[in-house]
Design a protein around this motif. Structure first.
Motif, PDB file in Angstrom:
ATOM      1  N   ALA A 131       0.837  -1.195   0.000  1.00 31.46           N
ATOM      2  CA  ALA A 131       0.000   0.000   0.000  1.00 31.46           C
ATOM      3  C   ALA A 131       0.874   1.247   0.000  1.00 31.46           C
ATOM      4  CB  ALA A 131      -0.910   0.003   1.226  1.00 31.46           C
ATOM      5  N   GLY A 132       0.490   2.223  -0.801  1.00 31.84           N
ATOM      6  CA  GLY A 132       1.255   3.456  -0.883  1.00 31.84           C
ATOM      7  C   GLY A 132       0.643   4.392  -1.900  1.00 31.84           C
ATOM      8  N   PRO A 133       1.211   5.583  -2.091  1.00 27.34           N
ATOM      9  CA  PRO A 133       0.648   6.566  -3.028  1.00 27.34           C
ATOM     10  C   PRO A 133       0.521   6.041  -4.454  1.00 27.34           C
ATOM     11  CG  PRO A 133       2.319   7.576  -1.627  1.00 27.34           C
ATOM     12  CD  PRO A 133       2.407   6.104  -1.392  1.00 27.34           C
ATOM     13  N   LEU A 137      -5.292  -0.629  -7.777  1.00 26.44           N
ATOM     14  CA  LEU A 137      -6.046  -1.875  -7.742  1.00 26.44           C
ATOM     15  C   LEU A 137      -7.037  -1.908  -8.898  1.00 26.44           C
ATOM     16  CD1 LEU A 137      -6.970  -2.262  -3.953  1.00 26.44           C
ATOM     17  CD2 LEU A 137      -5.117  -3.365  -5.197  1.00 26.44           C
ATOM     18  N   GLY A 138      -7.100  -3.031  -9.589  1.00 22.43           N
ATOM     19  CA  GLY A 138      -8.106  -3.241 -10.621  1.00 22.43           C
ATOM     20  C   GLY A 138      -9.197  -4.139 -10.084  1.00 22.43           C
ATOM     21  N   VAL A 139     -10.435  -3.754 -10.322  1.00 24.37           N
ATOM     22  CA  VAL A 139     -11.581  -4.506  -9.800  1.00 24.37           C
ATOM     23  C   VAL A 139     -12.605  -4.677 -10.916  1.00 24.37           C
ATOM     24  CG1 VAL A 139     -13.380  -4.620  -8.042  1.00 24.37           C
ATOM     25  CG2 VAL A 139     -11.228  -3.455  -7.539  1.00 24.37           C
ATOM     26  N   ALA A 140     -13.126  -5.896 -11.075  1.00 22.91           N
ATOM     27  CA  ALA A 140     -14.176  -6.159 -12.055  1.00 22.91           C
ATOM     28  C   ALA A 140     -15.313  -6.906 -11.376  1.00 22.91           C
ATOM     29  CB  ALA A 140     -13.629  -6.978 -13.223  1.00 22.91           C
ATOM     30  N   PHE A 149     -21.785  -6.160 -16.370  1.00 25.11           N
ATOM     31  CA  PHE A 149     -20.331  -6.284 -16.321  1.00 25.11           C
ATOM     32  C   PHE A 149     -19.742  -4.883 -16.163  1.00 25.11           C
ATOM     33  CE2 PHE A 149     -16.477  -8.167 -18.861  1.00 25.11           C
ATOM     34  CZ  PHE A 149     -15.770  -8.296 -17.675  1.00 25.11           C
ATOM     35  N   GLN A 150     -18.951  -4.669 -15.138  1.00 26.79           N
ATOM     36  CA  GLN A 150     -18.363  -3.353 -14.906  1.00 26.79           C
ATOM     37  C   GLN A 150     -16.971  -3.511 -14.304  1.00 26.79           C
ATOM     38  OE1 GLN A 150     -20.089  -1.472 -11.098  1.00 26.79           O
ATOM     39  NE2 GLN A 150     -21.814  -2.705 -11.858  1.00 26.79           N
ATOM     40  N   THR A 151     -16.183  -2.481 -14.463  1.00 30.10           N
ATOM     41  CA  THR A 151     -14.829  -2.508 -13.931  1.00 30.10           C
ATOM     42  C   THR A 151     -14.439  -1.116 -13.466  1.00 30.10           C
ATOM     43  OG1 THR A 151     -12.557  -3.210 -14.400  1.00 30.10           O
ATOM     44  CG2 THR A 151     -13.709  -2.069 -16.154  1.00 30.10           C
ATOM     45  N   THR A 152     -13.456  -1.044 -12.585  1.00 27.35           N
ATOM     46  CA  THR A 152     -12.988   0.239 -12.077  1.00 27.35           C
ATOM     47  C   THR A 152     -11.584   0.073 -11.515  1.00 27.35           C
ATOM     48  OG1 THR A 152     -13.582   2.137 -10.669  1.00 27.35           O
ATOM     49  CG2 THR A 152     -13.869  -0.062  -9.716  1.00 27.35           C
ATOM     50  N   GLU A 153     -10.986   1.185 -11.150  1.00 26.70           N
ATOM     51  CA  GLU A 153      -9.672   1.173 -10.507  1.00 26.70           C
ATOM     52  C   GLU A 153      -9.708   2.024  -9.251  1.00 26.70           C
ATOM     53  OE1 GLU A 153      -6.631   0.611 -14.329  1.00 26.70           O
ATOM     54  OE2 GLU A 153      -6.617   2.461 -13.162  1.00 26.70           O
ATOM     55  N   LEU A 158      -5.128   4.789   0.006  1.00 26.47           N
ATOM     56  CA  LEU A 158      -6.389   4.286   0.551  1.00 26.47           C
ATOM     57  C   LEU A 158      -7.115   3.347  -0.416  1.00 26.47           C
ATOM     58  CD1 LEU A 158      -7.754   7.540   2.253  1.00 26.47           C
ATOM     59  CD2 LEU A 158      -6.515   5.644   3.308  1.00 26.47           C
ATOM     60  N   ALA A 159      -6.412   2.886  -1.446  1.00 27.22           N
ATOM     61  CA  ALA A 159      -7.050   2.034  -2.456  1.00 27.22           C
ATOM     62  C   ALA A 159      -7.595   0.752  -1.847  1.00 27.22           C
ATOM     63  CB  ALA A 159      -6.048   1.703  -3.565  1.00 27.22           C
ATOM     64  N   ARG A 160      -6.793   0.121  -0.994  1.00 24.71           N
ATOM     65  CA  ARG A 160      -7.222  -1.149  -0.407  1.00 24.71           C
ATOM     66  C   ARG A 160      -8.429  -0.952   0.513  1.00 24.71           C
ATOM     67  NH1 ARG A 160      -2.248  -4.147   1.505  1.00 24.71           N
ATOM     68  NH2 ARG A 160      -1.966  -4.427  -0.727  1.00 24.71           N
TER      69      ARG A 160
END
Length: 335
Positions: A131-133, A137-140, A149-153, A158-160
């Motif tokens: 974790a860091g600046p 993360l890729g999420v589908a 069906f959708q995806t985002t980053e 604070l991504a996690r």
């Protein structure tokens, strides 16, 4: 038995339902697990080469769907090995092959699903990064029952946490990650909700390979039209998810022909604690009754109910999008 063992080697994490005539049989450890879970009579087959008897139990093939649903509800994965040639025409042993693998995220039984709630299968990549600046993360997400069906980053330190909040809110039925990733240890929401986690070969998350898989599935030459240029993490998660579904469902997923990039800046990310305290989709007593969603839902179709739920848990913050929605409502209300 050689045929059975070969099929089992391909799907070691699943209970193998092996078609033999009018029954699906389970052997060895699978038989012990299924007999306890389904309250089946445990018998045995002729001895194996070491001289030990082979535990066995079975279910009628015409009632298999009910048994499969019960096993999946208990957290098991089930591989269905079917006879793929006519026994009357077979020379020697009838050919068999695995025709589908049923998991918590791919079970589409109507008695198992709530038509007004999505049944998401989620894939995530980048979890293995510190974790860091610079973290990305890729999420589908894909609902196999509807084809949504959708995806985002998610990016930054604070991504996690953002992904953990998303999982707590959306409650996917299953999460697919690269082999070796400890999703339950990295994401508290996964452990708290007891969500099934499925490891998959890391190469499936390679951005270039995932992009090719995604283009083939969507029948396009490039992903520019979906807004996925410069989104390697989102593409990696989405392509890996398609690969996983092809491997388990043994079909081309004909109803999955588009994908939506979800921009986090367009919507308010409401944390699960706030949703719980405000009783937005679930009342304090548990269940939908008494929640805000229950009070305002006057939709007449399950599709409308799912859309309203999605709007409530992720309200719009883009003024242009809000105006578009209000204009659409006005158009329908004053026709």
């Amino acid at each position: 038995m050689r045929q059975y063992l070969e099929a089992k080697r391909q799907y070691p994490l699943a209970l193998m339902l092996f078609r033999m005539g009018d029954f699906y049989e389970l052997f060895y450890e699978d038989a012990l697990v299924a007999a306890r879970a389904l309250d089946l009579t445990l018998t045995s087959r002729s001895k194996d080469p070491s001289g030990a008897t082979v535990p066995m139990c079975g279910v009628p093939f015409h009632a298999a769907d009910g048994y499969i649903t019960r096993l999946v509800k208990l957290g098991h994965r089930v591989a269905v090995c079917e006879q793929i040639e006519d026994p009357k025409k077979a020379k020697g042993v009838v050919k068999r092959d695995v025709v589908r693998v049923v998991t918590p995220g791919t079970l589409a039984d109507a008695s198992y699903l709530d038509a007004r709630e999505p049944a998401f299968l989620l894939a995530a990549t980048g979890l293995e990064q510190p974790a860091g600046p610079g973290m990305r993360l890729g999420v589908a997400l894909l609902d196999l029952s509807t084809g949504e069906f959708q995806t985002t980053e998610f990016s930054g330190a604070l991504a996690r946490q953002a992904l953990d909040d998303e999982i707590a809110v959306l409650r996917p039925r299953e999460i697919v990650v690269a082999a070796g990733v400890d999703a339950q240890g990295l994401l508290p929401a996964v452990a708290a909700a007891k969500i099934a986690v499925t490891p998959m070969d890391g190469w499936a998350f390679d951005p270039a390979r995932a992009s090719a898989t995604l283009c083939e599935q969507l029948r396009v030459s490039g992903l520019q039209g979906f807004g996925l240029d410069g989104r390697p993490a989102a593409v990696a998660a989405a392509g890996a998810l398609v690969h996983y579904l092809r491997e388990t469902q043994k079909t081309d997923l004909a109803h999955v022909r588009t994908i939506r990039l979800r921009e986090t800046a367009d919507r308010l990310l409401v944390d699960p604690t706030t949703l719980q305290h405000l009783e937005v989709v679930e009342a304090s007593t548990g269940g939908r009754s008494g929640s805000l969603l229950d009070e305002v839902d006057r939709t007449v179709t399950p599709m409308g109910g799912r859309l309203l739920r999605a709007w409530l848990i992720a309200p719009l913050v883009s003024l242009d999008r809000i105006r578009e929605r209000l204009d659409a409502v006005e158009e329908l209300a004053f026709r």
